[in-house]
Design a protein around this motif. Structure first.
Motif, PDB file in Angstrom:
ATOM      1  N   LEU A 140       5.881  16.851 -23.663  1.00 38.12           N
ATOM      2  CA  LEU A 140       6.624  15.597 -23.603  1.00 38.12           C
ATOM      3  C   LEU A 140       7.543  15.642 -22.398  1.00 38.12           C
ATOM      4  N   TYR A 141       7.426  14.628 -21.535  1.00 42.81           N
ATOM      5  CA  TYR A 141       8.230  14.521 -20.317  1.00 42.81           C
ATOM      6  C   TYR A 141       9.109  13.286 -20.429  1.00 42.81           C
ATOM      7  N   GLY A 142      10.436  13.503 -20.515  1.00 40.05           N
ATOM      8  CA  GLY A 142      11.381  12.426 -20.759  1.00 40.05           C
ATOM      9  C   GLY A 142      12.234  12.088 -19.556  1.00 40.05           C
ATOM     10  N   SER A 143      13.461  11.573 -19.819  1.00 44.00           N
ATOM     11  CA  SER A 143      14.167  10.886 -18.748  1.00 44.00           C
ATOM     12  C   SER A 143      15.664  10.826 -18.966  1.00 44.00           C
ATOM     13  N   GLY A 144      16.412  10.871 -17.866  1.00 40.77           N
ATOM     14  CA  GLY A 144      17.845  10.616 -17.894  1.00 40.77           C
ATOM     15  C   GLY A 144      18.186   9.173 -18.180  1.00 40.77           C
ATOM     16  N   LEU A 180      -0.313  14.794 -23.384  1.00 46.11           N
ATOM     17  CA  LEU A 180       0.837  14.573 -22.501  1.00 46.11           C
ATOM     18  C   LEU A 180       1.499  13.254 -22.867  1.00 46.11           C
ATOM     19  N   TRP A 181       2.791  13.324 -23.191  1.00 44.58           N
ATOM     20  CA  TRP A 181       3.575  12.155 -23.602  1.00 44.58           C
ATOM     21  C   TRP A 181       4.664  11.971 -22.542  1.00 44.58           C
ATOM     22  N   ILE A 182       4.629  10.846 -21.867  1.00 40.12           N
ATOM     23  CA  ILE A 182       5.589  10.541 -20.808  1.00 40.12           C
ATOM     24  C   ILE A 182       6.410   9.345 -21.255  1.00 40.12           C
ATOM     25  N   ALA A 183       7.733   9.424 -21.102  1.00 46.02           N
ATOM     26  CA  ALA A 183       8.598   8.332 -21.563  1.00 46.02           C
ATOM     27  C   ALA A 183       9.707   8.064 -20.560  1.00 46.02           C
ATOM     28  N   ALA A 184       9.842   6.809 -20.153  1.00 46.96           N
ATOM     29  CA  ALA A 184      10.977   6.305 -19.365  1.00 46.96           C
ATOM     30  C   ALA A 184      11.104   6.965 -18.002  1.00 46.96           C
ATOM     31  N   THR A 185       9.986   7.373 -17.423  1.00 43.42           N
ATOM     32  CA  THR A 185      10.007   7.945 -16.080  1.00 43.42           C
ATOM     33  C   THR A 185       8.647   7.709 -15.438  1.00 43.42           C
ATOM     34  N   ASN A 186       8.581   7.905 -14.126  1.00 38.87           N
ATOM     35  CA  ASN A 186       7.431   7.452 -13.340  1.00 38.87           C
ATOM     36  C   ASN A 186       6.904   8.583 -12.458  1.00 38.87           C
ATOM     37  N   TYR A 244       2.004   6.820 -22.479  1.00 34.70           N
ATOM     38  CA  TYR A 244       3.074   6.388 -21.571  1.00 34.70           C
ATOM     39  C   TYR A 244       3.937   5.362 -22.290  1.00 34.70           C
ATOM     40  N   GLN A 245       5.204   5.690 -22.439  1.00 34.31           N
ATOM     41  CA  GLN A 245       6.157   4.912 -23.232  1.00 34.31           C
ATOM     42  C   GLN A 245       7.221   4.366 -22.284  1.00 34.31           C
ATOM     43  N   ASP A 246       7.253   3.047 -22.087  1.00 37.30           N
ATOM     44  CA  ASP A 246       8.202   2.481 -21.122  1.00 37.30           C
ATOM     45  C   ASP A 246       8.368   0.998 -21.378  1.00 37.30           C
ATOM     46  N   GLU A 263       3.404   2.553 -11.678  1.00 34.93           N
ATOM     47  CA  GLU A 263       2.354   3.392 -11.111  1.00 34.93           C
ATOM     48  C   GLU A 263       1.743   4.337 -12.142  1.00 34.93           C
ATOM     49  N   THR A 264       2.540   4.847 -13.059  1.00 34.54           N
ATOM     50  CA  THR A 264       2.033   5.816 -14.030  1.00 34.54           C
ATOM     51  C   THR A 264       1.147   5.183 -15.095  1.00 34.54           C
ATOM     52  N   THR A 265       1.218   3.869 -15.298  1.00 31.75           N
ATOM     53  CA  THR A 265       0.325   3.242 -16.280  1.00 31.75           C
ATOM     54  C   THR A 265      -1.140   3.440 -15.912  1.00 31.75           C
ATOM     55  N   ASP A 266      -1.432   3.632 -14.629  1.00 32.84           N
ATOM     56  CA  ASP A 266      -2.823   3.855 -14.209  1.00 32.84           C
ATOM     57  C   ASP A 266      -3.402   5.145 -14.777  1.00 32.84           C
ATOM     58  N   TYR A 267      -2.540   6.051 -15.242  1.00 36.51           N
ATOM     59  CA  TYR A 267      -2.996   7.372 -15.684  1.00 36.51           C
ATOM     60  C   TYR A 267      -2.871   7.546 -17.200  1.00 36.51           C
ATOM     61  N   ALA A 268      -2.617   6.464 -17.910  1.00 37.98           N
ATOM     62  CA  ALA A 268      -2.360   6.549 -19.349  1.00 37.98           C
ATOM     63  C   ALA A 268      -3.542   6.031 -20.157  1.00 37.98           C
ATOM     64  N   HIS A 269      -3.702   6.621 -21.343  1.00 31.68           N
ATOM     65  CA  HIS A 269      -4.670   6.128 -22.315  1.00 31.68           C
ATOM     66  C   HIS A 269      -4.011   5.185 -23.325  1.00 31.68           C
ATOM     67  N   LEU A 270      -2.754   5.481 -23.661  1.00 34.37           N
ATOM     68  CA  LEU A 270      -2.032   4.691 -24.653  1.00 34.37           C
ATOM     69  C   LEU A 270      -0.673   4.301 -24.079  1.00 34.37           C
ATOM     70  N   LEU A 271      -0.363   3.008 -24.115  1.00 32.79           N
ATOM     71  CA  LEU A 271       0.936   2.499 -23.668  1.00 32.79           C
ATOM     72  C   LEU A 271       1.749   2.075 -24.884  1.00 32.79           C
ATOM     73  N   LEU A 272       3.009   2.525 -24.937  1.00 37.27           N
ATOM     74  CA  LEU A 272       3.907   2.156 -26.026  1.00 37.27           C
ATOM     75  C   LEU A 272       5.082   1.369 -25.454  1.00 37.27           C
ATOM     76  N   PRO A 273       5.354   0.163 -25.981  1.00 35.04           N
ATOM     77  CA  PRO A 273       6.459  -0.649 -25.464  1.00 35.04           C
ATOM     78  C   PRO A 273       7.800  -0.164 -26.010  1.00 35.04           C
ATOM     79  N   ALA A 274       8.705   0.165 -25.106  1.00 36.76           N
ATOM     80  CA  ALA A 274      10.017   0.678 -25.498  1.00 36.76           C
ATOM     81  C   ALA A 274      11.098  -0.342 -25.175  1.00 36.76           C
ATOM     82  N   THR A 275      12.146  -0.323 -25.975  1.00 40.96           N
ATOM     83  CA  THR A 275      13.328  -1.112 -25.638  1.00 40.96           C
ATOM     84  C   THR A 275      14.046  -0.465 -24.464  1.00 40.96           C
ATOM     85  N   GLN A 276      14.901  -1.236 -23.829  1.00 40.92           N
ATOM     86  CA  GLN A 276      15.720  -0.688 -22.748  1.00 40.92           C
ATOM     87  C   GLN A 276      17.158  -1.147 -22.948  1.00 40.92           C
ATOM     88  N   TRP A 277      17.993  -0.797 -21.992  1.00 41.81           N
ATOM     89  CA  TRP A 277      19.377  -1.256 -21.963  1.00 41.81           C
ATOM     90  C   TRP A 277      19.397  -2.743 -22.299  1.00 41.81           C
TER      91      TRP A 277
END
Length: 702
Positions: free
Chosen positions: A98-102, A394-400, A423-425, A431-445
């Motif tokens: 899992l790769y996350g974000s500040g 590989l789980w990527i969230a809130a980063t590119n 890919y959760q964003d 750009e990273t959506t091109d490399y994902a199999h599953l996209l998860l919609p996340a809330t933001q600020w």
């Protein structure tokens, strides 16, 4: 009106959002002690990006060459959990990453640690803070025994000498710079020293600008120490009572004479001596640094070399003085507190320490030995794991990472090999959506409630003020739901981010970042507060400490700070005959990271309409280049193309490009197509600030 925090840089400016005729307006929060009502263009325009190009529903595809189709959350989560269980059974937990974000709130970070490091038993959680401030973390721990910037922003108005190295503060942390610059106008005796290969807006107003060659920071810092020792401008009593390792350190810096340092750094001897005299004559030296120090194969040593100067002169733990790392992201500090790197656990703990692991396992209700004693994969090690077919999920969230990681073409090839990427964003496309199999919609600020900690250890409650679009969910809630579906219902009974935070702060009890006296309710009532903020029955605010180490006791076993006695190593990839120029990268005032938000704001796009390459007139003449000609930049890893900006603001032999443009925003203008992945051995932070390149003029206007 809703009080919140700007979600961009680590300054952590307070914002107020006001309802106005069916929409919203934003302004600076004058009551917020970090920013005092100030706001830069990014914060002022933040509302304009909220409804642009949002990812509204889960999306799935079996293969990367297929189009996405909309799915519901039940199918999305079911596919994730099935994949995780399959990988656990067939490859083991080390194949889960899992790769996350500040950009996470602290609650997001915390639940992710509990899921990955606790319940699943893999430390393969890393964050894009690895690319930002992991060298500062390592430097503070090695010198002081614990992480945490010891200073406060009020020191900006108390210092008599500000030493800025590897930071273009005016553009990258503008409100910090505004506070310092205002203090300087009111106090002309304050001296401003800026160390940077470029004459940035920060350097242009300095009393002394040292335009050193990239990679010579440690030479410079050791050279300053050499002169302070030669002139006997050191605090011997402080050194004897509160430090160790001084003799070895003094033995190292004796080799850094002014003549040697001036030649290596490309500066004049008298400029070096002026810098050392200003430091030695000052009663309150405040050093500030950022990516220009951290993003290096010797980033940890650079941080420690800065701290060495403070230890040498006793400039720690008092108003207006101290070594102050400026974090890049809004909650990079919160991630450090919550254990959000592959070698950390919540509460400033280490996965290597048996007592730390045991304490967290007991608190989480997990069997002894569940948490691995070995650091997990850093983000670059995740890329290597994909190459070796060792990573199965590989789980990527809130980063590119398809823009921000080094050696980008290699990174992209590795991402293409991933068997299953989530890919959760918030936005699509990225750009990273091109490399994902599953996209998860996340809330933001604006749509989620949580806390963030800025560079001065100040924690702000960021309250939601509008509902999520579509089916977007909070990051922490997604992590928790996956945990429940994996069978860990007891560990993930949270129903709100306030409950998550209330649990997290219990793990900080007695730790350097003690926050047990804080809650969402207290932060809403009292406003932003600094840690340490332990629980207690004292009714009077503040309980927090504005500065660390005011008692001159450090978090080492003997209570003493450690001098670092190591020689400079220089660049991992110095220029040579084949690649004769040093390329450095950086940020621009209006843009943020890879433009995921700012690229969707018209005012900012007009401020910074296109990427460019800065070179010195001497180099332009050698290459036969005129203003606005095009040049192809080639490294050993890739190439990119830029319009030329000829300027004396950069040293000869050095070129500069901004890092914001990925494939979505410009053609062949990716800074990290050129950079290498060599990293600091302690912090594992890549050397994103310097690589060797060729510059080849292009005839046609591209």
């Amino acid at each position: 009106m809703t009080k919140t925090l700007c979600p961009y840089c680590g300054v952590g400016c307070g914002l107020e959002v006001i309802a106005s005729h069916g929409s919203w307006k934003v302004r600076g929060d004058r009551d917020h002690p970090s920013s005092l009502g100030q706001v830069c263009v990014k914060g002022a325009t933040i509302l304009e990006s909220l409804d642009r190009d949002r990812l509204l529903y889960p999306m799935f595809r079996d293969r990367l060459d297929q189009p996405f189709r909309q799915v519901d959350w039940e199918e999305a989560l079911g596919r994730m959990v099935e994949r995780i269980q399959t990988v656990r059974a067939n490859q083991g937990v080390d194949a889960l990453c899992l790769y996350g974000s500040g950009q996470f709130a602290t609650e997001d970070y915390y639940v992710a640690q509990k899921l990955m490091k606790g319940c699943l038993g893999t430390n393969n959680f890393d964050a894009n803070s690895r690319l930002c401030m992991s060298s500062a973390v390592a430097g503070y721990i090695q010198s002081f025994g614990a992480d945490g910037p010891p200073c406060s922003y009020e020191d900006l108005e108390l210092t008599d000498c500000a030493f800025l190295i590897g930071t273009n503060t005016a553009e990258c942390h503008p409100i910090v710079f505004n506070r310092l610059h205002k203090h300087r106008r009111q106090n002309p005796a304050l001296k401003l020293i800026v160390v940077d290969p470029r004459a940035t807006p920060t350097a242009q107003v300095a009393d002394l600008h040292l335009a050193i060659q990239p990679g010579t920071d440690v030479d410079l810092l050791h050279g300053i120490a050499h002169l302070l020792l030669r002139w006997d401008q050191v605090d011997e009593a402080f050194i004897r009572a509160h430090t160790t390792g001084f003799a070895a350190f003094a033995g190292v810096v004796q080799h850094y004479s002014p003549e040697v340092v001036a030649e290596r750094c490309g500066i004049a001897v008298d400029a070096l001596e002026t810098c050392a005299r200003l430091w030695g004559a000052s009663q309150r030296v405040l050093s500030l640094w950022s990516m220009g120090v951290n993003q290096s194969t010797e980033g940890t040593l650079k941080c420690r070399a800065i701290i060495n100067l403070h230890l040498l002169t006793g400039q720690v733990g008092r108003p207006g003085a101290g070594p102050f790392s400026l974090t890049g992201q809004p909650n990079a500090m919160g991630g450090r507190e919550a254990g959000g790197l592959a070698h950390l656990l919540p509460g400033y703990r280490s996965v290597k320490e048996p007592t730390h692991r045991a304490a967290v396992e007991t608190f989480w209700g997990l069997p002894a030995g569940r948490i691995s004693p070995y650091p997990g994969r850093s983000v670059w090690e995740m890329i290597l794991g994909l190459e070796a077919r060792e990573v199965g999920f590989l789980w990527i969230a809130a980063t590119n990472p398809a823009v921000s990681l080094p050696d980008l073409e290699r990174t992209k090839r590795a991402l293409l090999q991933s068997p299953f990427t989530v890919y959760q964003d918030c936005y699509i496309p990225i750009e990273t959506t091109d490399y994902a199999h599953l996209l998860l919609p996340a809330t933001q600020w604006s749509e989620k409630t949580g806390v963030m900690t800025n560079s001065e250890r100040r924690i702000t409650l960021c309250s939601s003020f509008q509902p999520p679009p579509g089916e977007a969910r909070d990051d922490w809630a997604i992590f928790a739901e996956v945990g429940r579906r994996l069978g860990f219902r007891e560990q993930f009974r949270f129903t709100s981010s306030a409950e998550v935070f209330a649990e997290f702060v219990q793990l900080t009890a007695g730790r350097p970042c003690d926050m047990t006296g804080l809650s969402h309710e207290r932060l809403a009532e009292k406003g932003a507060l600094q840690w340490p903020y332990p629980a207690g029955d004292q009714p009077v605010e503040p309980r927090a400490s504005a500065r660390l180490y005011t008692d001159l006791r450090f978090h080492t076993p003997d209570g003493r700070a450690r001098f670092a006695a190591l020689h400079a190593r220089g660049l991992a990839e110095p220029p040579d005959a084949a690649y004769p120029y040093i390329l450095t990268t950086g940020r621009l005032y209006g843009h943020w990271h890879t433009q995921t938000r700012t690229g969707r704001i018209e005012k900012i796009r007009k401020m910074h309409p296109k990427p460019f390459l800065e070179i010195h007139p001497r180099d332009a003449q050698t290459l036969g280049l005129q203003q606005q000609d095009w040049v192809e930049v080639r490294s050993r890893r890739g190439m990119a193309r830029f319009e030329v900006l000829i300027t004396k603001a950069i040293a000869p032999g050095v070129a500069f490009i901004p890092m914001h443009w990925g494939a979505l925003w410009a053609n062949q203008a990716e800074a990290n197509a050129l950079t290498h992945a060599e990293a600091d051995p302690d912090s594992l932070e890549p050397e994103l600030k310097a690589c060797a390149v060729q510059l080849v003029p292009i005839q046609q206007n591209l």
